[in-house]
Design an enzyme around this catalytic site. Structure first.
Site, PDB file in Angstrom:
ATOM      1  N   GLY A 182      -0.123   0.993  -9.539  1.00  0.00           N
ATOM      2  CA  GLY A 182      -0.381  -0.216 -10.315  1.00  0.00           C
ATOM      3  C   GLY A 182      -1.631  -0.903  -9.802  1.00  0.00           C
ATOM      4  N   LYS A 206       8.839 -14.157   1.687  1.00  0.00           N
ATOM      5  CA  LYS A 206       7.747 -14.204   2.660  1.00  0.00           C
ATOM      6  C   LYS A 206       8.105 -15.082   3.848  1.00  0.00           C
ATOM      7  CE  LYS A 206       4.471 -13.616  -1.149  1.00  0.00           C
ATOM      8  NZ  LYS A 206       3.465 -14.294  -2.008  1.00  0.00           N
ATOM      9  N   GLY A 262      -3.572  -9.910  -5.768  1.00  0.00           N
ATOM     10  CA  GLY A 262      -4.696  -9.235  -6.411  1.00  0.00           C
ATOM     11  C   GLY A 262      -4.958  -7.884  -5.791  1.00  0.00           C
TER      12      GLY A 262
END
Length: 435
Positions: free
Chosen positions: A13, A207, A309
Site C-alpha cells: 500500500g 501508540k 504518509g
C-alpha cells in the site's frame, strides 16, 4: 559484515510502495550507512496486477503472505499489512519462529501482542523493530529507548494522531464545526472512510501504550488506556478555548508512580485537552505529530514531524532495517521481556487538574443555580462560568465552566449528581487543562 540483507515485504500500500522507492532511490546512502546492501527479494499483497507506480517484476511474489516467513532467501520480514490479529499476527509469529528478524509499522499488533512477540524474538535471537508504529517518521521510540536511556522518565505526552490534529486545527482556523471539517479531511485523504479509530482516540491509544511501555519499563497494557475522542468537540468549544487563551488538541498522556505495594501504577489517557497557547504543542497544527518526553536530567525533549504518509513512515521502516544490517540489536521495549513490570491502572480520583466543562442546557430559570449547586456540593471550585447568549435550536443554550485545580473525583461527583437532571439536554463535554 558485507553479505546483503534480504527483505521480504508484506503489503504494498502507501507505506509499502514508499519502502520500495526509498530502498531504490537512496540505495547508495543506505549501503554506506548500513555497511551492506539491503535488497528486497520477495513481496506479497492482495492484488498482484494493481498498478502501484513501482516495478515489482524483479521480486518473487507470494500469493499467501505467510509463505514469506518460510523462504530461505529472506533474512527480515517487513509487515505493513496492519490489524492487531489475523494474517499480520500470523506472519509476525511465523517470521520470528523461523529465525527471521521482524520490522513492522503495526501499532495495533504491538500494543496488543508486543510483549509476546518480543519474548519470541529474544528466544530466537533475532530483532523485533517497530519505530514506524508510533509517529511515522519521527524517531521518538529510538529517542526514548536510547537517547533518554540514562533518565528517569517522569511523563510522556503529545499529539499522536494527525487526522484529529488536522480536524481540530482546521476548526480553529475556519470556525466551522466538526462534521464539515471531517468531510474535508476525508476528501483530502487525511481521514479514512471509516474514521472511528482516529477521531475516537483508538489509534492514539495504541501508540500511547507502546510509549508507556518503553518509558516506564512495563508490559504494554492497551486495555488500561482511558480513551476519548474529538467527535463531541464543537466550534463553540474551540472559540471558547481561544477566548480563554487555549487551543484544543487530542493529547495522549502517560506517567507512572509506585503504589503502596511498590508495584507501578500506570496512568494512560487519550483525550482532548485545553493546551495553553504558550505551550509548544499549541503551535502544532495540521496532520502533524509531536511527542514531549520529560526526563529528570534531560528535562523536556520535543519530537515533532510528519506522523504518517509514505515518505516519513517508510523512512522509519528503513531506519529499522539499517539497524538490523549494522547488527545493532536492541530490546524492543528497552529491557528484556522478563524485566518488564506488570502494572496496574492508576487511580485517577485524586489526580489534580483544572477542567473545562461544557453543558447543553434548557434555557429556563433555575438552570444555572442547579449547575452551580452541584459543583458546590461536590467540592468543585469554579474559576469562570460562561453562558453563550443566543439560544440554540429547541431553546437550548451552551454553558461553559472552567474549574480551579482540584481532584478529578469532585468533577465526577458533580456530573453524577447532574446525570438525571431534566435540564441537561445531552452528555456534558469534559476536557482537562494541560498543566
Amino acid at each position: 559484515m558485507t553479505q546483503e540483507l534480504r527483505i521480504a515485504l508484506a503489503g504494498l500500500g502507501t507505506v509499502g510502495t514508499g519502502v520500495v522507492r526509498l530502498l531504490e532511490e537512496n540505495a547508495d546512502e543506505i549501503r554506506a550507512r548500513a555497511g551492506r546492501d539491503i535488497r528486497i527479494t520477495a513481496v506479497s499483497a492482495r492484488d498482484r496486477t494493481r498498478d502501484r507506480g513501482i516495478d515489482i517484476a524483479s521480486y518473487a511474489w507470494e500469493d499467501e503472505m505467510a509463505q514469506l516467513a518460510a523462504r530461505s532467501d529472506v533474512d527480515v520480514v517487513v509487515e505493513l499489512v496492519g490489524g492487531s490479529d489475523g494474517p499480520a499476527l500470523a506472519l509476525a509469529r511465523g517470521a520470528l519462529e523461523g529465525g527471521k528478524h521482524l520490522v513492522t509499522a503495526n501499532k495495533a499488533m504491538i500494543a496488543h501482542h508486543g510483549a509476546e512477540l518480543a519474548a519470541q524474538a529474544e528466544q530466537a535471537g533475532v530483532s523485533l523493530q517497530f519505530e514506524a508504529a508510533v509517529a511515522g517518521g519521527i524517531p521518538v521510540l529510538k529517542g526514548l529507548r536510547e537517547g533518554a536511556a540514562a533518565n528517569r522518565v517522569e511523563r510522556v505526552y503529545g499529539i499522536l494522531n494527525g487526522t484529529s490534529n488536522y480536524i481540530l486545527s482546521a476548526m480553529e482556523k475556519t470556525g466551522r464545526d466538526f462534521t464539515d471539517i471531517l468531510a474535508d479531511a476525508q476528501e483530502l485523504g487525511y481521514a479514512e472512510a471509516d474514521p472511528t479509530f482516529d477521531i475516537e482516540g483508538v489509534d492514539a491509544a495504541h501508540k500511547l501504550a507502546i510509549l508507556a511501555a518503553i518509558a516506564f519499563g512495563t508490559r504494554p497494557d492497551f486495555g488500561a488506556v482511558e480513551t476519548g475522542g474529538i467527535s463531541g468537540v464543537r466550534a463553540a468549544d474551540i472559540a471558547q478555548a481561544d477566548a480563554l487563551g487555549y487551543v484544543i488538541r487530542l493529547i495522549g498522556m502517560t506517567d507512572c508512580a509506585a503504589g503502596e505495594d511498590g508495584k507501578p501504577r500506570l496512568f494512560q489517557r487519550v483525550q482532548p485537552y485545553l493546551v495553553p497557547k504558550s505551550h509548544p504543542l499549541a503551535a502544532v497544527d495540521g496532520p502533524t505529530n509531536a511527542v514531549v518526553v520529560e526526563g529528570n536530567f534531560a528535562g523536556r525533549l520535543l519530537f515533532q514531524g510528519a506522523g504518517a504518509g509514505d515518505g516519513p513512515t517508510a523512512s522509519a521502516v528503513v531506519a529499522d532495517l539499517v539497524d538490523i544490517a549494522r547488527g545493532n540489536p536492541a530490546a524492543p521495549f528497552g529491557l528484556p521481556v522478563a524485566s518488564l513490570a506488570s502494572s496496574s491502572p492508576a487511580d485517577t480520583a485524586e489526580r489534580r487538574n483544572r477542567a473545562y466543562l461544557r453543558f447543553v442546557v434548557s434555557d429556563r430559570p433555575g438552570v444555572m443555580a442547579e449547575l452551580t449547586a452541584a459543583m458546590r456540593d461536590a467540592g468543585v471550585s469554579i474559576e469562570s462560568l460562561i453562558q453563550h447568549g443566543k439560544p440554540e435550536e429547541a431553546g437550548d443554550v451552551l454553558v461553559a465552566i472552567v474549574t480551579h485545580e482540584g481532584p478529578e473525583r469532585t468533577v465526577s461527583d458533580a456530573l453524577a449528581a447532574l446525570a438525571q437532571s431534566d435540564c441537561i439536554a445531552e452528555p456534558p463535554l469534559v476536557l482537562r487543562v494541560l498543566g
